[in-house]
Design a protein around this motif. Structure first.
Motif, PDB file in Angstrom:
ATOM      1  N   ILE A   1       0.830  -1.202   0.000  1.00 54.71           N
ATOM      2  CA  ILE A   1       0.000   0.000   0.000  1.00 54.71           C
ATOM      3  C   ILE A   1       0.867   1.256   0.000  1.00 54.71           C
ATOM      4  O   ILE A   1       0.602   2.223  -0.725  1.00 54.71           O
ATOM      5  CB  ILE A   1      -0.954   0.000   1.200  1.00 54.71           C
ATOM      6  N   LEU A   2       1.940   1.256   0.787  1.00 54.41           N
ATOM      7  CA  LEU A   2       2.846   2.409   0.813  1.00 54.41           C
ATOM      8  C   LEU A   2       3.505   2.625  -0.542  1.00 54.41           C
ATOM      9  O   LEU A   2       3.668   3.764  -0.995  1.00 54.41           O
ATOM     10  CB  LEU A   2       3.905   2.217   1.903  1.00 54.41           C
ATOM     11  N   ALA A   3       3.877   1.518  -1.196  1.00 53.28           N
ATOM     12  CA  ALA A   3       4.456   1.631  -2.534  1.00 53.28           C
ATOM     13  C   ALA A   3       3.446   2.210  -3.516  1.00 53.28           C
ATOM     14  O   ALA A   3       3.782   3.025  -4.378  1.00 53.28           O
ATOM     15  CB  ALA A   3       4.944   0.258  -3.015  1.00 53.28           C
ATOM     16  N   ALA A   4       2.175   1.798  -3.384  1.00 51.79           N
ATOM     17  CA  ALA A   4       1.132   2.318  -4.261  1.00 51.79           C
ATOM     18  C   ALA A   4       0.895   3.809  -4.006  1.00 51.79           C
ATOM     19  O   ALA A   4       0.682   4.582  -4.945  1.00 51.79           O
ATOM     20  CB  ALA A   4      -0.161   1.528  -4.060  1.00 51.79           C
TER      21      ALA A   4
ATOM     22  N   THR B   1      -1.298  -2.698  -6.568  1.00 51.71           N
ATOM     23  CA  THR B   1      -0.599  -3.013  -5.321  1.00 51.71           C
ATOM     24  C   THR B   1      -0.044  -4.429  -5.344  1.00 51.71           C
ATOM     25  O   THR B   1       0.556  -4.869  -4.375  1.00 51.71           O
ATOM     26  CB  THR B   1      -1.552  -2.868  -4.113  1.00 51.71           C
ATOM     27  N   THR B   2      -0.256  -5.127  -6.457  1.00 48.01           N
ATOM     28  CA  THR B   2       0.314  -6.466  -6.641  1.00 48.01           C
ATOM     29  C   THR B   2       0.924  -6.544  -8.029  1.00 48.01           C
ATOM     30  O   THR B   2       0.410  -5.943  -8.986  1.00 48.01           O
ATOM     31  CB  THR B   2      -0.753  -7.573  -6.498  1.00 48.01           C
TER      32      THR B   2
ATOM     33  N   ASP C   1      -5.831  -5.163  -4.830  1.00 54.77           N
ATOM     34  CA  ASP C   1      -5.125  -5.329  -6.091  1.00 54.77           C
ATOM     35  C   ASP C   1      -4.684  -3.997  -6.682  1.00 54.77           C
ATOM     36  O   ASP C   1      -3.710  -3.951  -7.422  1.00 54.77           O
ATOM     37  CB  ASP C   1      -6.011  -6.061  -7.098  1.00 54.77           C
ATOM     38  N   ALA C   2      -5.427  -2.941  -6.437  1.00 55.46           N
ATOM     39  CA  ALA C   2      -5.096  -1.652  -7.041  1.00 55.46           C
ATOM     40  C   ALA C   2      -5.802  -0.526  -6.324  1.00 55.46           C
ATOM     41  O   ALA C   2      -6.842  -0.720  -5.696  1.00 55.46           O
ATOM     42  CB  ALA C   2      -5.485  -1.650  -8.526  1.00 55.46           C
ATOM     43  N   LEU C   3      -5.220   0.654  -6.423  1.00 53.15           N
ATOM     44  CA  LEU C   3      -5.872   1.889  -6.019  1.00 53.15           C
ATOM     45  C   LEU C   3      -6.250   2.646  -7.283  1.00 53.15           C
ATOM     46  O   LEU C   3      -5.545   2.585  -8.277  1.00 53.15           O
ATOM     47  CB  LEU C   3      -4.929   2.748  -5.165  1.00 53.15           C
ATOM     48  N   PHE C   4      -7.370   3.342  -7.239  1.00 51.59           N
ATOM     49  CA  PHE C   4      -7.813   4.126  -8.372  1.00 51.59           C
ATOM     50  C   PHE C   4      -8.032   5.562  -7.909  1.00 51.59           C
ATOM     51  O   PHE C   4      -8.641   5.788  -6.871  1.00 51.59           O
ATOM     52  CB  PHE C   4      -9.128   3.592  -8.944  1.00 51.59           C
ATOM     53  N   ILE C   5      -7.541   6.512  -8.694  1.00 48.85           N
ATOM     54  CA  ILE C   5      -7.801   7.919  -8.374  1.00 48.85           C
ATOM     55  C   ILE C   5      -8.109   8.658  -9.665  1.00 48.85           C
ATOM     56  O   ILE C   5      -7.472   8.439 -10.697  1.00 48.85           O
ATOM     57  CB  ILE C   5      -6.622   8.565  -7.628  1.00 48.85           C
ATOM     58  N   GLY C   6      -9.121   9.489  -9.620  1.00 49.10           N
ATOM     59  CA  GLY C   6      -9.552  10.173 -10.830  1.00 49.10           C
ATOM     60  C   GLY C   6      -8.482  11.088 -11.391  1.00 49.10           C
ATOM     61  O   GLY C   6      -7.791  11.793 -10.664  1.00 49.10           O
ATOM     62  N   LEU C   7      -8.353  11.080 -12.712  1.00 52.42           N
ATOM     63  CA  LEU C   7      -7.382  11.958 -13.360  1.00 52.42           C
ATOM     64  C   LEU C   7      -7.699  13.424 -13.078  1.00 52.42           C
ATOM     65  O   LEU C   7      -6.797  14.251 -12.935  1.00 52.42           O
ATOM     66  CB  LEU C   7      -7.373  11.696 -14.869  1.00 52.42           C
ATOM     67  N   GLY C   8      -8.987  13.745 -12.971  1.00 52.76           N
ATOM     68  CA  GLY C   8      -9.357  15.119 -12.668  1.00 52.76           C
ATOM     69  C   GLY C   8      -8.827  15.604 -11.338  1.00 52.76           C
ATOM     70  O   GLY C   8      -8.592  16.799 -11.150  1.00 52.76           O
ATOM     71  N   ASP C   9      -8.619  14.683 -10.392  1.00 53.29           N
ATOM     72  CA  ASP C   9      -8.060  15.067  -9.102  1.00 53.29           C
ATOM     73  C   ASP C   9      -6.621  15.542  -9.235  1.00 53.29           C
ATOM     74  O   ASP C   9      -6.136  16.303  -8.396  1.00 53.29           O
ATOM     75  CB  ASP C   9      -8.124  13.892  -8.128  1.00 53.29           C
ATOM     76  N   ALA C  10      -5.939  15.071 -10.270  1.00 53.57           N
ATOM     77  CA  ALA C  10      -4.586  15.551 -10.531  1.00 53.57           C
ATOM     78  C   ALA C  10      -4.604  16.806 -11.390  1.00 53.57           C
ATOM     79  O   ALA C  10      -3.813  17.740 -11.181  1.00 53.57           O
ATOM     80  CB  ALA C  10      -3.759  14.455 -11.209  1.00 53.57           C
TER      81      ALA C  10
ATOM     82  N   VAL D   1      -3.210  13.341   2.773  1.00 50.01           N
ATOM     83  CA  VAL D   1      -4.292  13.295   3.764  1.00 50.01           C
ATOM     84  C   VAL D   1      -5.478  12.513   3.212  1.00 50.01           C
ATOM     85  O   VAL D   1      -6.075  11.677   3.905  1.00 50.01           O
ATOM     86  CB  VAL D   1      -4.722  14.722   4.158  1.00 50.01           C
ATOM     87  N   LEU D   2      -5.805  12.758   1.962  1.00 49.91           N
ATOM     88  CA  LEU D   2      -6.913  12.061   1.322  1.00 49.91           C
ATOM     89  C   LEU D   2      -6.692  10.554   1.313  1.00 49.91           C
ATOM     90  O   LEU D   2      -7.578   9.772   1.676  1.00 49.91           O
ATOM     91  CB  LEU D   2      -7.077  12.576  -0.112  1.00 49.91           C
ATOM     92  N   MET D   3      -5.507  10.141   0.914  1.00 50.16           N
ATOM     93  CA  MET D   3      -5.238   8.706   0.826  1.00 50.16           C
ATOM     94  C   MET D   3      -5.191   8.069   2.210  1.00 50.16           C
ATOM     95  O   MET D   3      -5.608   6.917   2.391  1.00 50.16           O
ATOM     96  CB  MET D   3      -3.939   8.464   0.060  1.00 50.16           C
ATOM     97  N   TYR D   4      -4.713   8.802   3.193  1.00 45.66           N
ATOM     98  CA  TYR D   4      -4.734   8.282   4.566  1.00 45.66           C
ATOM     99  C   TYR D   4      -6.175   8.026   5.002  1.00 45.66           C
ATOM    100  O   TYR D   4      -6.482   6.990   5.589  1.00 45.66           O
ATOM    101  CB  TYR D   4      -4.062   9.279   5.510  1.00 45.66           C
ATOM    102  N   MET D   5      -7.058   8.969   4.717  1.00 47.54           N
ATOM    103  CA  MET D   5      -8.461   8.797   5.089  1.00 47.54           C
ATOM    104  C   MET D   5      -9.075   7.601   4.372  1.00 47.54           C
ATOM    105  O   MET D   5      -9.810   6.806   4.967  1.00 47.54           O
ATOM    106  CB  MET D   5      -9.247  10.064   4.758  1.00 47.54           C
ATOM    107  N   VAL D   6      -8.775   7.484   3.090  1.00 50.49           N
ATOM    108  CA  VAL D   6      -9.330   6.376   2.314  1.00 50.49           C
ATOM    109  C   VAL D   6      -8.829   5.038   2.837  1.00 50.49           C
ATOM    110  O   VAL D   6      -9.588   4.074   2.968  1.00 50.49           O
ATOM    111  CB  VAL D   6      -8.977   6.536   0.820  1.00 50.49           C
ATOM    112  N   LEU D   7      -7.551   4.960   3.150  1.00 50.76           N
ATOM    113  CA  LEU D   7      -6.978   3.705   3.632  1.00 50.76           C
ATOM    114  C   LEU D   7      -7.447   3.359   5.044  1.00 50.76           C
ATOM    115  O   LEU D   7      -7.279   2.226   5.487  1.00 50.76           O
ATOM    116  CB  LEU D   7      -5.444   3.778   3.583  1.00 50.76           C
ATOM    117  N   GLN D   8      -8.043   4.329   5.729  1.00 48.84           N
ATOM    118  CA  GLN D   8      -8.675   4.047   7.012  1.00 48.84           C
ATOM    119  C   GLN D   8     -10.089   3.512   6.832  1.00 48.84           C
ATOM    120  O   GLN D   8     -10.758   3.157   7.797  1.00 48.84           O
ATOM    121  CB  GLN D   8      -8.723   5.315   7.878  1.00 48.84           C
ATOM    122  N   GLY D   9     -10.535   3.463   5.571  1.00 47.16           N
ATOM    123  CA  GLY D   9     -11.851   2.927   5.287  1.00 47.16           C
ATOM    124  C   GLY D   9     -12.937   3.969   5.211  1.00 47.16           C
ATOM    125  O   GLY D   9     -14.108   3.639   5.144  1.00 47.16           O
ATOM    126  N   ARG D  10     -12.549   5.261   5.190  1.00 44.91           N
ATOM    127  CA  ARG D  10     -13.539   6.326   5.116  1.00 44.91           C
ATOM    128  C   ARG D  10     -13.496   6.944   3.724  1.00 44.91           C
ATOM    129  O   ARG D  10     -12.441   7.387   3.271  1.00 44.91           O
ATOM    130  CB  ARG D  10     -13.253   7.403   6.169  1.00 44.91           C
TER     131      ARG D  10
END
Length: 354
Positions: A7-10, A193-194, A260-269, A312-321
């Motif tokens: 997850i940290l690598a991702a 992530t794999t 298996d993977a994280l997904f983030i919208g291109l618009g967020d970048a 911060v966003l990814m930390y929140m997401v990885l906490q399940g929120r």
């Protein structure tokens, strides 16, 4: 490699993808200005931001209607077509016109068509990510030189509010997110992530809409999705159908498969990077001497603020929120920009473009 390390690598790779969009946009600022690619007559006009918001609403409605009436092929064709166009803008500035016909850079045309062919024929995750960074940098660069400081800040603030409403209130992006993910087009950045993950597997996006909040870029994964947002502004991270307490448990639907993977919208970048490029274009302060890119302290502040919001966003997401992405990302970009502008000696009113 254990689950935490993967997850940290991702997360690290996600940050690299965001930096790729940001640095790419900064590298294109001066070439785009010299080529007169500014999309509006007056970049200081705040109504430009309102027009763009209207375009987002219309595009969202169009895409929802297309999914409702099983016209997904139309969306896929349009996105790939736009990708080819943006790739041509970028390649036209970075590939020397050593082979041209009637003033057209043929090598740039071939490279752009190759991007479209790759997305059409072999939409593996790394093809989507490379195309996403390329067209994301091009889009952010074009918008950055077209939006002055106040219009850019107004646009980011309005989109952050819109994102929160579309995720937490109306939730109308859920259907759109799931449909877009199934199309395997560069409106999301895919971060495995794999080592065995393939985005070509139909199950890689199966069921990603369940119990998650998303926006237009659609996010989701076998276990996690971060951020959301695409060029039409869909931006929310969400969990792929798992409650917060289930994040470290095997998926009931997928057996023993882990994240298996994280997904983030291109618009967020792309969207916060508009302010990065705008600051590099319109803030009159000494440049930071970095080869090949236009950079000053306010633009650097916007970059750092965006990455801080992403973490911060990814930390929140990885906490399940699950959370809307743009409030954090755009808020970080605006806050970082203002700090950089103040540190450069620019009064707050002038930094806001007022």
């Amino acid at each position: 490699m254990n689950d935490r390390s993967r997850i940290l690598a991702a997360v690290f790779l996600t940050v690299c993808l965001f930096l790729g969009v940001q640095l790419g946009a900064l590298a294109l600022v001066e070439p785009f200005q010299e080529a007169d690619y500014q999309a509006v007559e007056d970049p200081q006009d705040p109504t430009n931001s309102l027009l763009y918001l209207l375009i987002i609403l219309v595009a969202t409605g169009f895409m929802l209607a297309a999914f409702r009436y099983d016209a997904q092929w139309l969306i896929r064709g349009l996105i790939i077509g736009v990708s080819v166009m943006l790739a041509w803008f970028v390649f036209g500035e970075v590939i020397p016109p050593v082979v041209s016909y009637a003033g057209v850079n043929l090598l740039a045309v071939v490279a752009s068509l190759a991007v479209g062919a790759g997305l059409l024929v072999y939409p593996e995750w790394y093809v989507i990510d490379l195309a996403g960074v390329l067209i994301g940098a091009g889009a952010a660069g074009l918008f950055g030189i077209s939006f002055g400081l106040f219009p850019a800040i107004l646009l980011l603030a309005a989109l952050a509010v819109y994102d929160a409403i579309s995720v937490y209130k109306t939730k109308h992006m859920l259907t759109l997110a799931g449909g877009v993910m199934d199309l395997r087009i560069p409106v999301v950045l895919v971060v495995p992530t794999t080592l065995s993950y393939t985005h070509l597997d139909p199950e890689s996006t199966e069921g990603i809409v369940e119990e998650r909040t998303t926006s237009s870029a659609g996010d989701g994964s076998h276990r996690e999705s971060a951020g959301a947002g695409d060029l039409e502004d869909e931006h929310t991270p969400g969990d792929r159908g798992h409650d917060a307490d289930d994040l470290d448990e095997p998926s009931k639907e997928h057996g023993d498969r882990e994240r298996d993977a994280l997904f983030i919208g291109l618009g967020d970048a792309v969207i916060p990077t508009i302010l990065v490029a705008s600051a590099a274009s319109f803030v009159d302060v000494p440049a930071i001497d970095v080869p090949m890119i236009a950079l000053n302290l306010p633009a650097l502040g916007a970059m750092v603020g965006t990455i801080a919001g992403l973490l911060v966003l990814m930390y929140m997401v990885l906490q399940g929120r699950a959370h809307a992405g743009l409030p954090l990302l755009n808020g970080g970009a605006i806050g970082g920009y203002l700090l950089g502008a103040l540190a450069s000696g620019i009064p707050l009113v002038a930094a806001l473009g007022l």
